[in-house]
Design an enzyme around this catalytic site. Structure first.
Site, PDB file in Angstrom:
ATOM      1  N   THR A  33       0.861  -1.175   0.000  1.00 56.55           N
ATOM      2  CA  THR A  33       0.000   0.000   0.000  1.00 56.55           C
ATOM      3  C   THR A  33       0.895   1.221   0.000  1.00 56.55           C
ATOM      4  OG1 THR A  33      -1.793  -1.065   1.185  1.00 56.55           O
ATOM      5  CG2 THR A  33      -1.617   1.321   1.449  1.00 56.55           C
ATOM      6  N   GLY A  47      -9.759  -4.284   2.573  1.00 61.16           N
ATOM      7  CA  GLY A  47      -8.722  -4.290   3.603  1.00 61.16           C
ATOM      8  C   GLY A  47      -8.819  -3.074   4.498  1.00 61.16           C
TER       9      GLY A  47
HETATM   10  N1  ASP Z   1      -3.087  -3.261   3.672  1.00 62.92           N
HETATM   11  C1  ASP Z   1      -3.396  -3.709   2.334  1.00 62.92           C
HETATM   12  C2  ASP Z   1      -4.621  -4.551   2.387  1.00 62.92           C
HETATM   13  O1  ASP Z   1      -4.793  -5.302   3.311  1.00 62.92           O
HETATM   14  C3  ASP Z   1      -2.298  -4.459   1.673  1.00 62.92           C
HETATM   15  C4  ASP Z   1      -0.876  -4.018   1.934  1.00 62.92           C
HETATM   16  O2  ASP Z   1      -0.635  -2.945   2.451  1.00 62.92           O
HETATM   17  O3  ASP Z   1       0.056  -4.763   1.648  1.00 62.92           O
HETATM   18  O4  ASP Z   1      -5.383  -4.520   1.449  1.00 62.92           O
END
Ligand code: ASP
Length: 343
Positions: free
Chosen positions: A204, A234
């Site tokens: 992200t 998410g």
């Molecule tokens: N936090 C993001 C999600 O769960 C993914 C990530 O940051 O790697 O969609």
């Protein structure tokens, strides 16, 4: 996030100073400042910094500009170039928050290039905080955003084809150290975001900023977990989980396995720790410890990372496993830091 291609691009702009884990918190009062997740945060923070340098450049405009810059790239994990869900459709999550508790988000947004801009429109043009799926897309179109084709990027298409061979949902923690990117099993990616053993990656872009007038803001944008269940949302578009800003205290953004961030209201929790007087680094550490405490076994296999800044411009970070980097840009220049880890 972008491995080699990104590093080369970075080196042509300005080479960041690499700092080790024991230098993660600058104690001086530093503003303006912007902090962004992952290696690719260096160029994103650079973009945000340009806005912070303008006369009256606001933290809100800065984080917005930074997030747009990465959404416009082809990346495995942010924007329409991201990996799709398990039905082969890219769905985007994003949110934004300013210094006055104004906030907006979109979740499961399809075929719109800049979810962060739609999130900002939700914040500025509606009485709501979060729009999802078809409703979010309808709103975006009403606001004049263009409907894109919905075709997967070449790299996402390759990654999806690779994933379809086993169709296993096995999130793998990211390990990113400057230009080197490997997964936990040590094999490099066969296509961006997917590894030779069939596991895949996720990221992200989260960024938080403090402007010269003392206003904090944050933005968070992602395509979420690659090959997620259709409809899965998410932490990234959820105010209080993936992002939180309280101008009396500080700003926090998360990356990693969103379910664990949501379970612990991560960004809000860290803000509250800072309110109690903890430094950004300590506050992040306490929130990571809480995730590990409630997942003593499972946390060996997933990554969560936080970055935080406080009202004075001090910053800090913590993650569960080695491999999380974050970028800082302030008057001292551009730096890439390695976060302290639990394990
Ligand atoms: N936090 C993001 C999600 O769960 C993914 C990530 O940051 O790697 O969609």
């Amino acid at each position: 996030m972008h491995s080699r291609r990104n590093f080369l691009r970075l080196s042509s702009i300005s080479l960041p100073v690499l700092l080790s884990t024991d230098q993660f918190s600058i104690k001086k009062n530093k503003k303006p400042i912007v902090v962004a997740t992952w290696d690719s945060g260096v160029s994103v923070a650079n973009k945000a910094w340009e806005v912070l340098q303008e006369e009256n450049g606001s933290a809100l405009d800065a984080v917005h500009a930074g997030a747009i810059s990465i959404e416009n790239e082809i990346s495995c994990c942010v924007g329409l170039g991201g990996n799709p869900d398990r039905d082969g459709i890219v769905t985007l999550d994003a949110c934004i928050m300013d210094h006055q508790f104004n906030c907006g988000g979109v979740a499961g947004l399809e075929r719109i290039k800049n979810p962060i801009s739609v999130a900002r429109k939700v914040m500025e043009e509606t009485p709501h905080v979060l729009l999802v799926g078809a409703g979010a897309q309808q709103f975006a179109l009403e606001q004049g955003f263009k409907l894109e084709s919905g075709k997967l990027s070449a790299s996402a298409n390759d990654a999806y084809k690779e994933w379809l061979k086993d169709s296993k949902y096995t999130p793998v923690m990211n390990i990113e150290q400057t230009q080197l990117r490997i997964n936990t099993k040590g094999s490099g990616p066969s296509a961006p975001g997917i590894f030779k053993d069939g596991s895949f990656n996720h990221d992200t872009m989260g960024l938080i900023a403090l402007d010269s007038k003392g206003r904090l803001a944050g933005a968070c944008t992602t395509s979420g977990m690659g090959f997620k269940m259709r409809g899965r949302v998410g932490d990234s578009p959820i105010i209080g989980s993936g992002l939180y800003v309280d101008n009396e205290v500080g700003a926090v953004v998360a990356t990693g396995q969103g379910e664990e961030v949501i379970r612990t209201s991560g960004a809000h929790l860290i803000t509250e720790f800072m309110r109690q007087g903890k430094s950004p680094a300590k506050a992040c550490k306490l929130a990571i410890e809480r995730i590990v405490k409630i997942n003593p076994t499972k946390s060996r296999d997933f990554q969560v990372a936080y970055i935080a800044i406080n009202k004075r411009g001090n910053f800090g970070s913590c993650c569960i496993h080695p491999g999380f980097s974050y970028a800082v840009q302030n008057e001292e220049g551009s730096q890439l830091h390695t976060a302290p880890t639990f394990f």
